[in-house]
Design an enzyme around this catalytic site. Structure first.
Site, short mmCIF file in Angstrom:
data_model
loop_
_atom_site.label_atom_id
_atom_site.label_comp_id
_atom_site.label_asym_id
_atom_site.label_seq_id
_atom_site.Cartn_x
_atom_site.Cartn_y
_atom_site.Cartn_z
N SER A 239 0.85 -1.18 0.00
CA SER A 239 0.00 0.00 0.00
C SER A 239 0.89 1.23 0.00
O SER A 239 2.11 1.13 0.00
CB SER A 239 -0.89 0.01 1.24
OG SER A 239 -0.11 0.37 2.37
N LYS A 240 0.25 2.37 0.01
CA LYS A 240 1.00 3.63 -0.08
C LYS A 240 2.02 3.79 1.05
O LYS A 240 3.00 4.52 0.89
CB LYS A 240 0.03 4.81 -0.06
CG LYS A 240 -0.68 4.98 -1.39
CD LYS A 240 -1.16 6.39 -1.58
CE LYS A 240 -1.85 6.54 -2.93
NZ LYS A 240 -3.16 7.15 -2.82
N ARG A 241 1.76 3.11 2.16
CA ARG A 241 2.72 3.20 3.27
C ARG A 241 4.11 2.71 2.84
O ARG A 241 5.11 3.09 3.42
CB ARG A 241 2.26 2.32 4.44
CG ARG A 241 1.14 2.89 5.27
CD ARG A 241 0.77 1.94 6.38
NE ARG A 241 0.28 0.66 5.84
CZ ARG A 241 0.83 -0.51 6.09
NH1 ARG A 241 1.86 -0.60 6.88
NH2 ARG A 241 0.34 -1.62 5.54
#
Ligand code: GLU
Length: 464
Positions: A239-241
């Site tokens: 994910s964007k993390r």
């Protein structure tokens, strides 16, 4: 041409992310390898969440990666008549029914089931109800088979079996008349003659429902191949993390498409311990047999390593054109007297990304240098004046070739009695503003005589 037909079927509700791009790539490679047909289908039945912007972003990303398709793009939003016809067919055959349950009633039942610790499923209130004559709003549900099991042989994961009692009567047409994903995907995959459905394994749970629809509509099943998901370094779903997940963000960050393709393919596929694959290699070697069963882990460092490799070995002509784009994006005016191809050659071994290359190339294009403070204090000094003066004189005459500048430099050393190191580094600072530019002769040749003289005049004026 073979009979193999595969597709990439993105939902245009955002950019093309790493996982989607890998699915698109696997399908593409198989189609090219088997000389089959690659279809692009835009799954935009969810009209609220689908946007043209996102369609454009997906098409642009596929184009950047070099994933050309043979048929399409088809838009599901343009095929509603076909889906309606199939809904009618199922209604007519008693394989689907109108459900009048209100959203509130369904929520209440769902909550009650969860409170009891049961899995929330539609309770079939309307399954055997006669259709109403009034115009109360309804959805259409598929009458799923509730006994027995649905099984399929996944090309990657092996045999997968679901108990049919897990599959409640799913909605195939919403209250507003639009059809749902699990229904239309079957119609399209069947009507478009797909022989293989290769997609992310987040769709494994949808497959038994889809198989029941295939059976209800009398379609033959394709072969399913569910590709394991991609995780971040912490083993959580990517994910964007974990950094940028949009493929096109990597272009902005200075990655080359061939590095991205090479990176994506290795997220799940392998060929011995080889790491470097051109698109042509992949088309020759790719096979679903070598797609692993375990999840791929996204490793930005490996992507960077591949990018560095492709920059180092890239065609300077092509990289020159690209470099120009990155420079202009940085607001740097690319003047015609500087040859970007030569700039690339001087920086190919020193840049991991095109952005880094553009940063390192900036000094070539403006004679008004921003000096590194330390370098300036150390090298642009009165002690250097004589050498700069002498170099200026030598460079203003004779041929401006590698041999010519070497001769000029030697003359400076003779005239001043200095060692090369005492002249080379200060000259590098004078011409580039710092100490990390490419080799001094390379820099001089890229700059050309006039710019070299201007820059030497500038430092002489600074010294005073
Ligand atoms: N449109 C679906 C998605 O983007 C893919 C459907 C499929 O591959 O069957 O997740």
């Amino acid at each position: 041409m073979s009979d193999l037909r595969v597709r990439f079927a993105p939902s245009p509700t955002g950019y093309l992310h790493i996982g989607g791009a890998r699915t698109a790539l696997f399908n593409y490679l198989l189609a090219r390898k088997e000389q089959g047909t690659y279809i692009l289908r835009i799954e935009d039945t969810d009209v609220e969440r689908s946007t043209q912007e996102s369609v454009d972003a997906i098409l642009q990303a596929m184009d950047w990666l070099g994933l050309s398709y043979d048929e399409g793009p088809f838009y599901q939003s343009e095929r509603f008549d076909l889906y309606k016809e199939k809904v009618q067919q199922l209604l007519h055959e008693g394989k689907a029914y109108k459900c009048y349950c209100t959203a509130e009633a369904l929520t209440q039942k769902r909550e009650a089931a969860m409170a009891r610790g049961d899995k929330p499923q539609y309770d079939e209130t309307c399954r055997e109800l006669a259709p109403r004559a009034d115009d109360s709003p309804y959805v259409i549900r598929f009458k799923s088979q509730r006994d027995g099991a649905t099984s399929f042989d996944d090309r990657i994961k092996g045999t997968i079996t679901f108990e049919n009692k897990e599959l409640d009567d799913m909605i195939i047409q919403r209250t507003d008349g639009t059809p749902t994903y699990n229904f239309v995907v079957v119609i399209d995959d069947a009507e478009m003659g797909l022989t293989q459905v290769i997609r992310g394994d987040d769709h494994v749970n949808n497959t038994p429902r889809q198989i029941q629809i295939y059976n209800a509509l009398g379609y033959a099943l394709p072969e399913f191949a569910h590709v394991p998901m991609i995780l971040g370094a912490d083993k959580k779903r990517l994910s964007k993390r974990h950094g940028a997940t949009s493929v096109m963000d990597y272009r902005v960050m200075g990655f080359l498409p061939e590095a991205m393709v090479n990176y994506l393919v290795r997220l799940g596929w392998s060929c011995g311990d080889e790491e470097i694959f051109s698109m042509d290699d992949l088309i020759e070697k790719f096979s679903l047999d070598n797609v692993g069963r375990s999840a791929g882990v996204f490793n930005p460092e490996k992507l960077l390593w591949l990018n560095e490799h492709y920059i180092k070995t890239g065609d300077p002509q092509r990289l020159g054109t690209l470099l120009k784009e990155y420079l202009e994006k940085d607001g740097i005016q690319v003047s015609a007297d500087i040859d970007c191809v030569e700039v690339v050659k001087s920086l190919q071994d020193r840049s991991k990304t095109m952005v880094e290359m553009a940063e390192k190339a900036a000094f070539y294009f403006s004679d008004t240098l921003v000096f590194d403070e330390k370098a300036q204090a150390k090298f642009i000094t009165v002690e250097q004046k004589e050498a700069f003066q002498s170099l200026r004189n030598q460079l203003s005459q004779g041929p401006f070739t590698l041999e010519g500048v070497e001769v000029a430099f030697k003359a400076v050393l003779e005239e001043t009695g200095l060692k090369f190191g005492k002249v080379g580094q200060p000259t590098r600072v004078a011409l580039s503003g710092g100490t990390s530019a490419p080799g001094i002769f390379e820099v001089m040749l890229v700059l050309g005589r006039d710019r070299c003289l201007t820059r030497l005049d500038n430092v002489l004026a600074m010294i005073g």
